[in-house]
Scaffold this motif. Structure first.
Motif, PDB file in Angstrom:
ATOM      1  N   ASP A   1       0.850  -1.275  -0.075  1.00 29.02           N
ATOM      2  CA  ASP A   1      -0.004  -0.002   0.024  1.00 29.02           C
ATOM      3  C   ASP A   1       1.064   1.083  -0.069  1.00 29.02           C
ATOM      4  OD1 ASP A   1      -2.174   1.555   2.159  1.00 29.02           O
ATOM      5  OD2 ASP A   1      -1.898   1.845   0.174  1.00 29.02           O
ATOM      6  N   GLN A   2       0.851   1.912  -1.272  1.00 27.68           N
ATOM      7  CA  GLN A   2       1.905   3.058  -1.374  1.00 27.68           C
ATOM      8  C   GLN A   2       1.052   4.140  -0.887  1.00 27.68           C
ATOM      9  OE1 GLN A   2       5.092   2.363  -2.553  1.00 27.68           O
ATOM     10  NE2 GLN A   2       5.484   4.546  -2.191  1.00 27.68           N
ATOM     11  N   GLN A   3       1.222   4.801   0.306  1.00 32.76           N
ATOM     12  CA  GLN A   3       0.564   6.042   0.635  1.00 32.76           C
ATOM     13  C   GLN A   3       1.004   7.239   0.292  1.00 32.76           C
ATOM     14  OE1 GLN A   3      -0.551   5.917   4.926  1.00 32.76           O
ATOM     15  NE2 GLN A   3       0.556   3.959   5.133  1.00 32.76           N
ATOM     16  N   VAL A   4       2.333   7.250  -0.169  1.00 35.58           N
ATOM     17  CA  VAL A   4       2.969   8.512  -0.775  1.00 35.58           C
ATOM     18  C   VAL A   4       3.570   8.009  -2.195  1.00 35.58           C
ATOM     19  CG1 VAL A   4       4.512  10.303  -0.660  1.00 35.58           C
ATOM     20  CG2 VAL A   4       3.494   9.455   1.417  1.00 35.58           C
ATOM     21  N   LYS A   5       2.809   8.667  -3.205  1.00 32.05           N
ATOM     22  CA  LYS A   5       3.135   8.500  -4.772  1.00 32.05           C
ATOM     23  C   LYS A   5       3.922   9.352  -5.360  1.00 32.05           C
ATOM     24  CE  LYS A   5      -0.541   5.001  -4.997  1.00 32.05           C
ATOM     25  NZ  LYS A   5      -1.774   4.400  -5.877  1.00 32.05           N
ATOM     26  N   GLN A   6       4.833   9.116  -6.132  1.00 34.82           N
ATOM     27  CA  GLN A   6       5.543   9.865  -7.068  1.00 34.82           C
ATOM     28  C   GLN A   6       5.428   9.325  -8.310  1.00 34.82           C
ATOM     29  OE1 GLN A   6       8.838  10.911  -4.036  1.00 34.82           O
ATOM     30  NE2 GLN A   6       9.221  12.389  -5.777  1.00 34.82           N
ATOM     31  N   ASN A   7       4.588   9.774  -9.022  1.00 34.29           N
ATOM     32  CA  ASN A   7       4.019   8.897 -10.578  1.00 34.29           C
ATOM     33  C   ASN A   7       5.023   9.388 -11.665  1.00 34.29           C
ATOM     34  OD1 ASN A   7       1.720   7.714  -9.383  1.00 34.29           O
ATOM     35  ND2 ASN A   7       0.567   9.455  -9.580  1.00 34.29           N
ATOM     36  N   SER A   8       5.867  10.290 -11.616  1.00 30.48           N
ATOM     37  CA  SER A   8       6.578  10.370 -12.583  1.00 30.48           C
ATOM     38  C   SER A   8       8.087  10.076 -11.845  1.00 30.48           C
ATOM     39  CB  SER A   8       6.920  12.022 -13.012  1.00 30.48           C
ATOM     40  OG  SER A   8       5.716  12.625 -13.409  1.00 30.48           O
ATOM     41  N   PRO A   9       8.718   9.094 -12.583  1.00 36.44           N
ATOM     42  CA  PRO A   9      10.163   8.608 -12.267  1.00 36.44           C
ATOM     43  C   PRO A   9      11.080   9.492 -12.685  1.00 36.44           C
ATOM     44  CG  PRO A   9       8.928   6.968 -13.791  1.00 36.44           C
ATOM     45  CD  PRO A   9       8.183   8.194 -13.746  1.00 36.44           C
ATOM     46  N   SER A  10      11.056  10.318 -13.746  1.00 36.34           N
ATOM     47  CA  SER A  10      12.088  11.166 -14.007  1.00 36.34           C
ATOM     48  C   SER A  10      11.501  12.418 -14.721  1.00 36.34           C
ATOM     49  CB  SER A  10      13.003  10.456 -15.176  1.00 36.34           C
ATOM     50  OG  SER A  10      12.371  10.079 -16.249  1.00 36.34           O
ATOM     51  N   LEU A  11      12.251  13.582 -14.756  1.00 41.90           N
ATOM     52  CA  LEU A  11      11.898  14.827 -15.397  1.00 41.90           C
ATOM     53  C   LEU A  11      13.245  15.202 -15.828  1.00 41.90           C
ATOM     54  CD1 LEU A  11       9.710  17.103 -15.776  1.00 41.90           C
ATOM     55  CD2 LEU A  11      10.566  17.882 -13.421  1.00 41.90           C
ATOM     56  N   SER A  12      12.864  16.009 -17.054  1.00 45.76           N
ATOM     57  CA  SER A  12      14.116  16.483 -17.628  1.00 45.76           C
ATOM     58  C   SER A  12      13.875  18.242 -18.017  1.00 45.76           C
ATOM     59  CB  SER A  12      14.603  15.840 -19.153  1.00 45.76           C
ATOM     60  OG  SER A  12      15.630  16.469 -19.412  1.00 45.76           O
ATOM     61  N   VAL A  13      14.544  18.896 -17.562  1.00 47.24           N
ATOM     62  CA  VAL A  13      14.331  20.448 -17.778  1.00 47.24           C
ATOM     63  C   VAL A  13      15.359  21.236 -18.450  1.00 47.24           C
ATOM     64  CG1 VAL A  13      13.625  22.502 -16.495  1.00 47.24           C
ATOM     65  CG2 VAL A  13      12.556  20.227 -15.950  1.00 47.24           C
ATOM     66  N   GLN A  14      15.318  22.170 -19.020  1.00 50.29           N
ATOM     67  CA  GLN A  14      16.336  23.066 -19.531  1.00 50.29           C
ATOM     68  C   GLN A  14      16.799  24.104 -18.339  1.00 50.29           C
ATOM     69  OE1 GLN A  14      17.287  22.246 -22.637  1.00 50.29           O
ATOM     70  NE2 GLN A  14      18.889  23.517 -22.558  1.00 50.29           N
ATOM     71  N   GLU A  15      18.044  24.373 -18.130  1.00 51.79           N
ATOM     72  CA  GLU A  15      18.497  25.413 -17.383  1.00 51.79           C
ATOM     73  C   GLU A  15      17.802  26.608 -17.528  1.00 51.79           C
ATOM     74  OE1 GLU A  15      22.526  26.256 -17.647  1.00 51.79           O
ATOM     75  OE2 GLU A  15      22.832  27.385 -15.678  1.00 51.79           O
ATOM     76  N   GLY A  16      17.234  27.283 -16.269  1.00 52.44           N
ATOM     77  CA  GLY A  16      16.506  28.522 -16.312  1.00 52.44           C
ATOM     78  C   GLY A  16      15.036  28.282 -16.447  1.00 52.44           C
ATOM     79  N   ARG A  17      14.879  27.373 -16.538  1.00 55.05           N
ATOM     80  CA  ARG A  17      13.223  26.967 -16.689  1.00 55.05           C
ATOM     81  C   ARG A  17      12.565  26.594 -15.258  1.00 55.05           C
ATOM     82  NH1 ARG A  17      10.495  26.550 -21.770  1.00 55.05           N
ATOM     83  NH2 ARG A  17      12.210  27.637 -23.419  1.00 55.05           N
ATOM     84  N   ILE A  18      11.438  26.132 -15.322  1.00 54.26           N
ATOM     85  CA  ILE A  18      10.781  25.763 -14.056  1.00 54.26           C
ATOM     86  C   ILE A  18      10.850  24.213 -13.882  1.00 54.26           C
ATOM     87  CG2 ILE A  18       8.413  25.793 -14.838  1.00 54.26           C
ATOM     88  CD1 ILE A  18       7.513  26.589 -12.049  1.00 54.26           C
ATOM     89  N   SER A  19      10.971  23.689 -12.645  1.00 52.81           N
ATOM     90  CA  SER A  19      10.773  22.204 -12.674  1.00 52.81           C
ATOM     91  C   SER A  19       9.671  22.167 -11.751  1.00 52.81           C
ATOM     92  CB  SER A  19      12.158  21.540 -12.137  1.00 52.81           C
ATOM     93  OG  SER A  19      13.083  21.791 -12.801  1.00 52.81           O
ATOM     94  N   ILE A  20       8.715  21.083 -12.060  1.00 56.38           N
ATOM     95  CA  ILE A  20       7.825  21.045 -11.314  1.00 56.38           C
ATOM     96  C   ILE A  20       7.599  19.337 -10.852  1.00 56.38           C
ATOM     97  CG2 ILE A  20       5.238  21.062 -10.812  1.00 56.38           C
ATOM     98  CD1 ILE A  20       5.266  23.376 -12.856  1.00 56.38           C
ATOM     99  N   LEU A  21       7.834  19.079  -9.593  1.00 63.28           N
ATOM    100  CA  LEU A  21       7.866  17.738  -9.281  1.00 63.28           C
ATOM    101  C   LEU A  21       6.555  17.572  -8.499  1.00 63.28           C
ATOM    102  CD1 LEU A  21      11.197  18.760  -8.746  1.00 63.28           C
ATOM    103  CD2 LEU A  21      11.123  16.320  -8.830  1.00 63.28           C
ATOM    104  N   ASN A  22       5.911  16.550  -8.740  1.00 59.71           N
ATOM    105  CA  ASN A  22       4.538  16.177  -8.062  1.00 59.71           C
ATOM    106  C   ASN A  22       4.518  14.848  -7.130  1.00 59.71           C
ATOM    107  OD1 ASN A  22       2.951  18.118  -9.773  1.00 59.71           O
ATOM    108  ND2 ASN A  22       3.587  17.269 -11.307  1.00 59.71           N
ATOM    109  N   CYS A  23       3.618  14.953  -6.333  1.00 59.81           N
ATOM    110  CA  CYS A  23       3.527  13.984  -5.145  1.00 59.81           C
ATOM    111  C   CYS A  23       2.063  13.735  -4.763  1.00 59.81           C
ATOM    112  CB  CYS A  23       4.455  14.364  -4.025  1.00 59.81           C
ATOM    113  SG  CYS A  23       4.571  13.254  -2.578  1.00 59.81           S
ATOM    114  N   ASP A  24       1.479  12.587  -4.695  1.00 59.73           N
ATOM    115  CA  ASP A  24       0.157  12.271  -4.375  1.00 59.73           C
ATOM    116  C   ASP A  24       0.136  11.515  -3.172  1.00 59.73           C
ATOM    117  OD1 ASP A  24      -0.176  12.274  -7.468  1.00 59.73           O
ATOM    118  OD2 ASP A  24      -1.477  13.579  -6.623  1.00 59.73           O
ATOM    119  N   TYR A  25      -0.959  11.792  -2.241  1.00 56.47           N
ATOM    120  CA  TYR A  25      -0.919  10.872  -1.001  1.00 56.47           C
ATOM    121  C   TYR A  25      -2.164  10.595  -0.781  1.00 56.47           C
ATOM    122  CZ  TYR A  25      -2.388  15.200   1.552  1.00 56.47           C
ATOM    123  OH  TYR A  25      -3.061  16.237   1.887  1.00 56.47           O
ATOM    124  N   THR A  26      -2.256   9.464   0.015  1.00 53.57           N
ATOM    125  CA  THR A  26      -3.632   8.837   0.332  1.00 53.57           C
ATOM    126  C   THR A  26      -4.143   8.893   1.637  1.00 53.57           C
ATOM    127  OG1 THR A  26      -2.720   6.726   0.601  1.00 53.57           O
ATOM    128  CG2 THR A  26      -3.452   6.924  -1.701  1.00 53.57           C
TER     129      THR A  26
END
Lengths: 115, 116
Positions: A1-26
């Motif tokens: 039972d995964q109570q905290v989930k990060q559904n994106s295993p990876s994210l690639s972003v260009q320098e200077g841009r915004i990075s958005i990392l997401n997390c869901d919980y139950t």
């Protein structure tokens, strides 16, 4: 039972841009949320946190947003820098009980910031 | 000051052997936690020590796992009769005041355990 989930295993972003990392919980008992950053061969280091009574917390380039109704939080990094490349873990703490400090972690998201 | 230290940094063992992993928390921190990170997984809570209270062992995956904390400082995690599924990075963390809403856990570099 995964109570905290990060559904994106990876994210690639260009320098200077915004990075958005997401997390869901139950688990609605979680009252405190944290983001940790981990470089290879090192332990996780604390980045930023937010209490469930708030919906936003900002620290320099890092901002965490909490949407309790959606049981969702996100970490924004603006502007992203190559040194931000690491694994980011979302973690949550449950209120009360004898293990007040025990953290439940997500699976992590690998962020790569390209120059 | 010194951070959380763990030893050894790497341990390779044969299936069925016992292993001991050590954690030295930050001086003055009353709480100590053990987590493990298996390949491709998040950190999984194992056990928590807080002062002189009975430890929370709710995360230990089997009775082959045990831990102790001597004198409220150094902790040892013991895995008996190791299995290949025990292969993981074992992380120790300590914190000053776990009942505080802003208490932060500081992690050591971990011990990478490989069971052949």
């Amino acid at each position: 039972d995964q109570q905290v989930k990060q559904n994106s295993p990876s994210l690639s972003v260009q320098e200077g841009r915004i990075s958005i990392l997401n997390c869901d919980y139950t688990n609605s008992m979680f009252d405190y949320f944290l983001w940790y950053k981990k470089y290879p061969a090192e332990g996780p280091t604390f980045l930023i946190s937010i209490s469930s009574i708030k919906d936003k917390n900002e620290d320099g380039r890092f901002t965490v947003f909490l949407n309790k109704s959606a049981k969702h939080l996100s970490l924004h990094i603006v502007p992203s820098q190559p040194g931000d490349s690491a694994v980011y873990f979302c973690a949550a703490r449950i209120a009360g009980g004898t293990s007040y400090g025990k953290l439940t972690f997500g699976q992590g998201t690998i962020l790569t910031v390209h120059p | 000051g010194a951070g959380v230290s763990q030893s050894p940094s790497n341990k390779v063992t044969e299936k069925g052997k016992d292993v001991e992993l050590r954690c030295d928390p930050i001086s003055g921190h009353t709480a100590l936690y053990w987590y493990r990170q298996s390949l491709g997984q998040g950190l999984e809570f194992l056990i928590y020590f807080q002062g002189n209270s009975a430890p929370d062992k709710s995360g230990l995956p089997s009775d082959r796992f045990s831990a102790e904390r001597t004198g409220g400082s150094v902790s040892t995690l013991t895995i008996q009769r190791t299995q290949q599924e025990d292969s993981a990075v074992y992380l120790c963390a300590s914190s000053r005041r776990p009942t505080s809403g802003t208490d932060t856990q500081y992690f050591g570099p971990g011990t990478r355990l490989t069971v052949l």
